[in-house]
Scaffold this active site. Structure first.
Site, PDB file in Angstrom:
ATOM      1  N   ASP A 149       0.844  -1.194   0.000  1.00  0.00           N
ATOM      2  CA  ASP A 149       0.000   0.000   0.000  1.00  0.00           C
ATOM      3  C   ASP A 149       0.881   1.245   0.000  1.00  0.00           C
ATOM      4  O   ASP A 149       2.035   1.197   0.435  1.00  0.00           O
ATOM      5  CB  ASP A 149      -0.880   0.026   1.257  1.00  0.00           C
TER       6      ASP A 149
HETATM    7  N1  URA Z   1      -1.041  -6.000   4.049  1.00  0.00           N
HETATM    8  C1  URA Z   1      -1.570  -4.760   4.033  1.00  0.00           C
HETATM    9  O1  URA Z   1      -2.591  -4.500   4.652  1.00  0.00           O
HETATM   10  N2  URA Z   1      -0.929  -3.816   3.300  1.00  0.00           N
HETATM   11  C2  URA Z   1       0.212  -4.033   2.637  1.00  0.00           C
HETATM   12  O2  URA Z   1       0.746  -3.107   2.019  1.00  0.00           O
HETATM   13  C3  URA Z   1       0.756  -5.330   2.670  1.00  0.00           C
HETATM   14  C4  URA Z   1       0.103  -6.304   3.379  1.00  0.00           C
END
Ligand code: URA
Length: 239
Positions: free
Chosen positions: A106
């Site tokens: 993310d």
């Molecule tokens: N899980 C999440 O919630 N976000 C990420 O970026 C990676 C794994």
């Protein structure tokens, strides 16, 4: 590998179109074995070739295998919309070579991200059948409790998943938890923590298989090439 002409070598390494690469050579901007080469048709054994462009030294690499310690506020998407893309953290030739992030973090997640321009490698690493553990460290809003750890280990049901998802969990501090996951579902860590009654306020991926940020010695925003040994660590499943 057969010999390649210098313009083809430069093009394959992301220095632009063949025409542009020829111009670089003719302008005297390219050196091989310490010598300026003005003939773009001069040919060299490309494997392991060291060459200089604008005074910077590069080594010929048929494919790129990279690790980046992704900072927050960068997007993994190919067409980033709200933040700069992670490729802007790499030399611009890499984008020319069509280097892509393998999986996504993310925009606000930091940590270990693999990138490559080798389609077969990207495919193999992204396969859902590949159960390689990915280790995350999450900072939580509410304190981490023994119940939270037990809940994550037993499995939490997410809305759009057919079965509960579980991971090895370990408390690291009052508001810090390590979670080891083998899948890579959308927002998986954040959604699992929310489903278990807490909230993730910061997230960092610290390892994939046996490959760790610590072992690579990377700091946020830094990247490195992955050698054979590092690539071998990717297959490790841990204990
Ligand atoms: N899980 C999440 O919630 N976000 C990420 O970026 C990676 C794994």
């Amino acid at each position: 590998m057969a010999k390649l002409t210098l313009d083809r070598i430069l093009q394959s390494q992301g220095f632009g179109t063949r025409k542009h690469c020829r111009e670089l050579v003719r302008a005297g901007e390219v050196r091989v074995h310490g010598e300026t080469i003005a003939d773009a048709a001069a040919s060299f054994d490309a494997d392991g070739l060291h060459f200089e462009v604008f005074g910077e030294t590069w080594t010929f690499r048929r494919h790129l295998y990279l690790a980046l310690d992704k900072p927050a506020n960068y997007e993994c998407s190919r067409k980033p919309s709200h933040h700069p893309g992670v490729l802007t953290l790499l030399p611009e030739q890499f984008a020319w070579r069509d280097v892509q992030p393998i999986g996504r973090l993310d925009h606000d997640t930091t940590g270990l991200l693999l990138l490559s321009d080798d389609g077969a490698f990207i495919h193999a690493q992204s396969s859902p059948r590949r159960h390689v553990p990915k280790i995350y460290v999450a900072t939580t809003h509410a304190p981490v409790t023994a119940e939270l750890v037990a809940h994550l280990e037993a499995g939490v049901q997410l809305h759009d998943e057919p079965a509960p998802l579980a991971g090895k969990a370990r408390q690291l501090g009052e508001h810090a938890i390590e979670l080891v996951l083998e899948e890579g579902k959308y927002h998986q860590v954040k959604r699992m923590l929310a489903a278990a009654g807490n909230h993730c306020v910061a997230l960092r991926r610290v390892a994939i298989g046996g490959l760790t940020l610590e072992g690579l010695g990377l700091g946020e925003g830094e990247w490195c090439y992955l050698d054979e040994e590092a690539l071998g660590l990717l297959a490790e499943r841990g204990s």
